[in-house]
Design a protein around this motif. Structure first.
Motif, PDB file in Angstrom:
ATOM      1  N   THR A 192       4.731  46.505  53.758  1.00 13.62           N
ATOM      2  CA  THR A 192       5.629  45.957  52.738  1.00 13.62           C
ATOM      3  C   THR A 192       7.030  45.770  53.301  1.00 13.62           C
ATOM      4  N   LEU A 193       7.512  46.766  54.013  1.00 15.98           N
ATOM      5  CA  LEU A 193       8.854  46.663  54.594  1.00 15.98           C
ATOM      6  C   LEU A 193       8.933  45.569  55.647  1.00 15.98           C
ATOM      7  N   ALA A 194       7.864  45.392  56.410  1.00 12.55           N
ATOM      8  CA  ALA A 194       7.848  44.312  57.407  1.00 12.55           C
ATOM      9  C   ALA A 194       7.916  42.952  56.719  1.00 12.55           C
ATOM     10  N   LEU A 195       7.169  42.792  55.618  1.00 11.45           N
ATOM     11  CA  LEU A 195       7.201  41.533  54.880  1.00 11.45           C
ATOM     12  C   LEU A 195       8.583  41.297  54.280  1.00 11.45           C
ATOM     13  N   ILE A 196       9.172  42.318  53.676  1.00  4.89           N
ATOM     14  CA  ILE A 196      10.520  42.183  53.112  1.00  4.89           C
ATOM     15  C   ILE A 196      11.506  41.789  54.207  1.00  4.89           C
ATOM     16  N   GLY A 197      11.389  42.396  55.379  1.00  2.61           N
ATOM     17  CA  GLY A 197      12.258  42.044  56.499  1.00  2.61           C
ATOM     18  C   GLY A 197      12.088  40.599  56.922  1.00  2.61           C
ATOM     19  N   GLU A 198      10.847  40.147  57.017  1.00  4.12           N
ATOM     20  CA  GLU A 198      10.592  38.746  57.400  1.00  4.12           C
ATOM     21  C   GLU A 198      11.142  37.789  56.361  1.00  4.12           C
ATOM     22  N   LEU A 199      10.898  38.089  55.088  1.00  3.58           N
ATOM     23  CA  LEU A 199      11.411  37.224  54.028  1.00  3.58           C
ATOM     24  C   LEU A 199      12.929  37.162  54.057  1.00  3.58           C
ATOM     25  N   SER A 200      13.565  38.312  54.258  1.00  5.34           N
ATOM     26  CA  SER A 200      15.023  38.345  54.245  1.00  5.34           C
ATOM     27  C   SER A 200      15.629  37.550  55.398  1.00  5.34           C
ATOM     28  N   ARG A 201      14.943  37.477  56.514  1.00  3.37           N
ATOM     29  CA  ARG A 201      15.455  36.710  57.657  1.00  3.37           C
ATOM     30  C   ARG A 201      15.394  35.210  57.419  1.00  3.37           C
ATOM     31  N   CYS A 202      14.638  34.786  56.420  1.00  2.00           N
ATOM     32  CA  CYS A 202      14.536  33.358  56.104  1.00  2.00           C
ATOM     33  C   CYS A 202      15.681  32.867  55.233  1.00  2.00           C
ATOM     34  N   ALA A 203      16.389  33.772  54.580  1.00  2.00           N
ATOM     35  CA  ALA A 203      17.434  33.380  53.634  1.00  2.00           C
ATOM     36  C   ALA A 203      18.813  33.730  54.182  1.00  2.00           C
ATOM     37  N   ALA A 204      19.803  33.007  53.701  1.00  2.00           N
ATOM     38  CA  ALA A 204      21.175  33.312  54.091  1.00  2.00           C
ATOM     39  C   ALA A 204      21.590  34.675  53.551  1.00  2.00           C
ATOM     40  N   SER A 205      21.127  35.013  52.349  1.00  7.69           N
ATOM     41  CA  SER A 205      21.466  36.289  51.727  1.00  7.69           C
ATOM     42  C   SER A 205      20.284  36.755  50.875  1.00  7.69           C
ATOM     43  N   THR A 206      19.986  38.052  50.935  1.00 14.89           N
ATOM     44  CA  THR A 206      18.841  38.609  50.217  1.00 14.89           C
ATOM     45  C   THR A 206      19.262  39.861  49.472  1.00 14.89           C
ATOM     46  N   ARG A 207      18.704  40.025  48.287  1.00 14.97           N
ATOM     47  CA  ARG A 207      18.864  41.255  47.509  1.00 14.97           C
ATOM     48  C   ARG A 207      17.495  41.717  47.043  1.00 14.97           C
ATOM     49  N   VAL A 208      17.331  43.020  47.010  1.00 12.78           N
ATOM     50  CA  VAL A 208      16.071  43.606  46.550  1.00 12.78           C
ATOM     51  C   VAL A 208      16.321  44.269  45.197  1.00 12.78           C
ATOM     52  N   TRP A 209      15.475  43.928  44.253  1.00  9.18           N
ATOM     53  CA  TRP A 209      15.532  44.493  42.912  1.00  9.18           C
ATOM     54  C   TRP A 209      14.446  45.553  42.811  1.00  9.18           C
ATOM     55  N   LEU A 210      14.867  46.807  42.698  1.00 10.34           N
ATOM     56  CA  LEU A 210      13.932  47.909  42.487  1.00 10.34           C
ATOM     57  C   LEU A 210      13.756  48.047  40.979  1.00 10.34           C
ATOM     58  N   MET A 211      12.658  47.501  40.488  1.00 13.86           N
ATOM     59  CA  MET A 211      12.426  47.383  39.056  1.00 13.86           C
ATOM     60  C   MET A 211      12.345  48.749  38.373  1.00 13.86           C
ATOM     61  N   GLN A 212      12.665  48.757  37.095  1.00 14.84           N
ATOM     62  CA  GLN A 212      12.572  49.961  36.291  1.00 14.84           C
ATOM     63  C   GLN A 212      11.106  50.253  35.968  1.00 14.84           C
ATOM     64  N   ALA A 213      10.815  51.507  35.687  1.00 14.32           N
ATOM     65  CA  ALA A 213       9.460  51.884  35.276  1.00 14.32           C
ATOM     66  C   ALA A 213       9.190  51.324  33.877  1.00 14.32           C
ATOM     67  N   PRO A 214       7.937  51.019  33.586  1.00 18.06           N
ATOM     68  CA  PRO A 214       7.602  50.566  32.236  1.00 18.06           C
ATOM     69  C   PRO A 214       7.940  51.646  31.205  1.00 18.06           C
ATOM     70  N   ALA A 215       8.079  51.216  29.966  1.00 14.49           N
ATOM     71  CA  ALA A 215       8.403  52.153  28.883  1.00 14.49           C
ATOM     72  C   ALA A 215       7.401  53.306  28.866  1.00 14.49           C
ATOM     73  N   GLY A 216       7.921  54.503  28.730  1.00 14.57           N
ATOM     74  CA  GLY A 216       7.074  55.684  28.677  1.00 14.57           C
ATOM     75  C   GLY A 216       6.732  56.266  30.035  1.00 14.57           C
ATOM     76  N   GLN A 217       7.165  55.620  31.108  1.00 20.42           N
ATOM     77  CA  GLN A 217       6.914  56.117  32.460  1.00 20.42           C
ATOM     78  C   GLN A 217       8.253  56.390  33.136  1.00 20.42           C
TER      79      GLN A 217
END
Length: 89
Positions: free
Chosen positions: A29-54
């Motif tokens: 997963t980290l390798a893919l995120i790294g590859e994707l980020s190298r394709c863009a001028a700027s990248t941000r990662v959104w660490l999503m919230q847990a679903p309700a009740g979790q």
């Protein structure tokens, strides 16, 4: 692979990557995120919230923070929608 090829041909100015931090940040997963980020001028990662009740595991969330910091990527727990649209928060 097709997505990476497309992003390489037509690099985006900004790229947001949404991740579910309930899962571990494994090497693939980290390798893919790294590859994707190298394709863009700027990248941000959104660490999503847990679903309700979790809840998010604080240690796993810390693992994500450390891994993304190691890649030099900005990350947050809120969707970077304003940044995507306007280039600033």
């Amino acid at each position: 692979r097709r997505l990476l090829a497309q992003l390489t041909r037509f690099p985006p100015q900004r790229l947001a990557i949404a991740c579910d931090p309930r899962r571990s940040p494994d090497r693939g997963t980290l390798a893919l995120i790294g590859e994707l980020s190298r394709c863009a001028a700027s990248t941000r990662v959104w660490l999503m919230q847990a679903p309700a009740g979790q809840a998010l595991d604080s240690q796993r969330l810390q693992d994500w923070h450390q891994a993304l910091d190691g890649l030099g990527l900005d990350h947050a727990s809120s969707a970077p929608l304003s940044w995507l649209e306007n280039g600033h928060d």
